[in-house]
Motif scaffolding. Structure first.
Motif, PDB file in Angstrom:
ATOM      1  N   ARG A  23       0.743  -1.315  -0.005  1.00  0.00           N
ATOM      2  CA  ARG A  23       0.056  -0.008  -0.168  1.00  0.00           C
ATOM      3  C   ARG A  23       0.859   1.274   0.011  1.00  0.00           C
ATOM      4  N   ARG A  24       1.913   1.177   0.741  1.00  0.00           N
ATOM      5  CA  ARG A  24       2.922   2.144   0.885  1.00  0.00           C
ATOM      6  C   ARG A  24       3.524   2.523  -0.475  1.00  0.00           C
ATOM      7  N   THR A  25       3.801   1.556  -1.360  1.00  0.00           N
ATOM      8  CA  THR A  25       4.529   1.740  -2.639  1.00  0.00           C
ATOM      9  C   THR A  25       3.185   2.278  -3.534  1.00  0.00           C
ATOM     10  N   ALA A  26       2.152   1.751  -3.580  1.00  0.00           N
ATOM     11  CA  ALA A  26       1.124   2.465  -4.136  1.00  0.00           C
ATOM     12  C   ALA A  26       0.866   3.693  -3.849  1.00  0.00           C
ATOM     13  N   LEU A  28       3.123   5.893  -3.009  1.00  0.00           N
ATOM     14  CA  LEU A  28       3.958   6.875  -3.651  1.00  0.00           C
ATOM     15  C   LEU A  28       3.582   7.010  -5.142  1.00  0.00           C
ATOM     16  N   VAL A  29       2.837   6.080  -5.903  1.00  0.00           N
ATOM     17  CA  VAL A  29       2.665   6.148  -7.171  1.00  0.00           C
ATOM     18  C   VAL A  29       1.290   7.196  -7.531  1.00  0.00           C
ATOM     19  N   VAL A  30       0.377   6.800  -6.741  1.00  0.00           N
ATOM     20  CA  VAL A  30      -1.120   7.472  -6.875  1.00  0.00           C
ATOM     21  C   VAL A  30      -1.144   8.770  -6.340  1.00  0.00           C
ATOM     22  N   ARG A  31      -0.386   9.104  -5.008  1.00  0.00           N
ATOM     23  CA  ARG A  31      -0.409  10.208  -4.337  1.00  0.00           C
ATOM     24  C   ARG A  31      -1.575  10.135  -3.375  1.00  0.00           C
ATOM     25  N   ASP A  32      -2.611   9.289  -3.142  1.00  0.00           N
ATOM     26  CA  ASP A  32      -3.696   9.282  -2.559  1.00  0.00           C
ATOM     27  C   ASP A  32      -3.898   7.842  -1.601  1.00  0.00           C
ATOM     28  N   TRP A  33      -3.975   7.898  -0.325  1.00  0.00           N
ATOM     29  CA  TRP A  33      -3.950   6.833   0.301  1.00  0.00           C
ATOM     30  C   TRP A  33      -5.141   5.985   0.190  1.00  0.00           C
ATOM     31  N   HIS A  34      -6.338   6.755   0.015  1.00  0.00           N
ATOM     32  CA  HIS A  34      -7.744   5.814  -0.137  1.00  0.00           C
ATOM     33  C   HIS A  34      -7.473   5.247  -1.481  1.00  0.00           C
ATOM     34  N   GLU A  37      -5.119   2.200  -1.122  1.00  0.00           N
ATOM     35  CA  GLU A  37      -5.823   1.128  -0.291  1.00  0.00           C
ATOM     36  C   GLU A  37      -6.761   0.393  -1.483  1.00  0.00           C
ATOM     37  N   ASP A  38      -7.241   1.001  -2.218  1.00  0.00           N
ATOM     38  CA  ASP A  38      -8.428   0.470  -3.344  1.00  0.00           C
ATOM     39  C   ASP A  38      -7.431  -0.592  -4.158  1.00  0.00           C
ATOM     40  N   LEU A  39      -6.569   0.077  -4.749  1.00  0.00           N
ATOM     41  CA  LEU A  39      -5.695  -0.516  -5.911  1.00  0.00           C
ATOM     42  C   LEU A  39      -4.888  -1.472  -5.049  1.00  0.00           C
ATOM     43  N   THR A  40      -4.696  -1.587  -3.792  1.00  0.00           N
ATOM     44  CA  THR A  40      -3.702  -2.671  -3.523  1.00  0.00           C
ATOM     45  C   THR A  40      -4.848  -3.927  -3.152  1.00  0.00           C
ATOM     46  N   GLN A  41      -6.008  -3.611  -2.754  1.00  0.00           N
ATOM     47  CA  GLN A  41      -7.044  -4.682  -2.497  1.00  0.00           C
ATOM     48  C   GLN A  41      -7.285  -5.013  -3.899  1.00  0.00           C
ATOM     49  N   GLN A  42      -7.411  -4.379  -4.960  1.00  0.00           N
ATOM     50  CA  GLN A  42      -7.564  -4.976  -6.447  1.00  0.00           C
ATOM     51  C   GLN A  42      -6.359  -6.043  -6.832  1.00  0.00           C
ATOM     52  N   ALA A  43      -5.220  -5.511  -6.376  1.00  0.00           N
ATOM     53  CA  ALA A  43      -4.142  -6.406  -6.687  1.00  0.00           C
ATOM     54  C   ALA A  43      -4.059  -7.547  -6.164  1.00  0.00           C
ATOM     55  N   MET A  44      -4.475  -7.397  -4.771  1.00  0.00           N
ATOM     56  CA  MET A  44      -4.325  -8.526  -3.764  1.00  0.00           C
ATOM     57  C   MET A  44      -5.655  -9.974  -4.395  1.00  0.00           C
ATOM     58  N   ARG A  79      -6.391  10.390 -15.643  1.00  0.00           N
ATOM     59  CA  ARG A  79      -5.628  11.521 -15.705  1.00  0.00           C
ATOM     60  C   ARG A  79      -5.651  12.448 -14.636  1.00  0.00           C
ATOM     61  N   PRO A  80      -4.534  12.561 -13.909  1.00  0.00           N
ATOM     62  CA  PRO A  80      -4.673  13.570 -12.705  1.00  0.00           C
ATOM     63  C   PRO A  80      -4.955  15.084 -13.100  1.00  0.00           C
ATOM     64  N   GLU A  81      -5.824  15.885 -12.256  1.00  0.00           N
ATOM     65  CA  GLU A  81      -5.897  16.934 -12.630  1.00  0.00           C
ATOM     66  C   GLU A  81      -4.548  17.783 -12.431  1.00  0.00           C
ATOM     67  N   SER A  82      -4.321  18.914 -13.369  1.00  0.00           N
ATOM     68  CA  SER A  82      -2.921  19.442 -13.736  1.00  0.00           C
ATOM     69  C   SER A  82      -2.956  20.474 -12.555  1.00  0.00           C
ATOM     70  N   ALA A  83      -1.626  20.370 -12.040  1.00  0.00           N
ATOM     71  CA  ALA A  83      -1.241  21.131 -10.712  1.00  0.00           C
ATOM     72  C   ALA A  83      -0.964  22.632 -11.195  1.00  0.00           C
ATOM     73  N   VAL A  84      -1.221  23.466 -10.445  1.00  0.00           N
ATOM     74  CA  VAL A  84      -0.932  24.925 -10.585  1.00  0.00           C
ATOM     75  C   VAL A  84       0.037  25.325  -9.661  1.00  0.00           C
TER      76      VAL A  84
END
Length: 164
Positions: A23-26, A28-34, A37-44, A79-84
């Motif tokens: 989940r920690r690795t995920a 760092l890639v997606v920048r959103d804890w929730h 968690e969801d993507l880690t669950q899907q992977a599991m 696609r993430p929203e573009s940062a300002v």
């Protein structure tokens, strides 16, 4: 005892031992804890479906690959929203009084570079292991790591100075 019971016990032990790190690795890639968690669950869930076809000595690497692929696929589809540079309704901080914000700088990296940084420095994998995991050449891992570190140094000069 059915064949399913040892499988479920093994998977439960694996999940308990490795889910937080994945989940920690995920994150760092997606920048959103929730979302991480969801993507880690899907992977599991995918790992559980393939559990009988995996070898115990390669399961963690396989799980990492699934997690990173889930994250990168999600980011391609959404696609993430573009940062300002600065939020318009907040005053800009003066140059000397901003704290080091590694999270904000990591968000500047493309998803694949964040994945490589996470796998290389957070999970402490070798260039070869990251290359195998992501399905890219070792030279790609090295060049993407170099570019990511250049970006981090450029945007966090205070951090680069502390590391010297």
């Amino acid at each position: 005892m059915s064949r399913r019971e040892p499988r479920e016990r093994e998977f439960t032990e694996f999940f308990g031992s490795h889910a937080l790190g994945l989940r920690r690795t995920a994150y760092l890639v997606v920048r959103d804890w929730h979302l991480a968690e969801d993507l880690t669950q899907q992977a599991m869930a995918k790992l559980y479906a393939a559990w009988g076809r995996t070898r115990p000595d390669t399961r963690l690497a396989y799980a990492r690959r699934i997690v990173v692929n889930e994250c990168l696929s999600h980011l391609r589809r959404h696609r993430p929203e573009s940062a300002v540079e600065a939020v318009p309704d907040l005053p800009s901080p003066s140059a000397g009084d901003h704290p080091l914000d590694l999270g904000a700088v990591l968000a500047l990296l493309p998803a694949r570079q964040r994945a490589i940084v996470a796998l290389r420095f957070l999970d402490d994998l070798s260039v070869e292991e990251v290359g195998r995991l992501l399905g890219v050449a070792d030279g790609t891992v090295k060049s993407q790591t170099s570019r990511a570190l250049d970006t981090l140094r450029r945007h966090l000069p205070d951090l680069a100075e502390e590391l010297r």
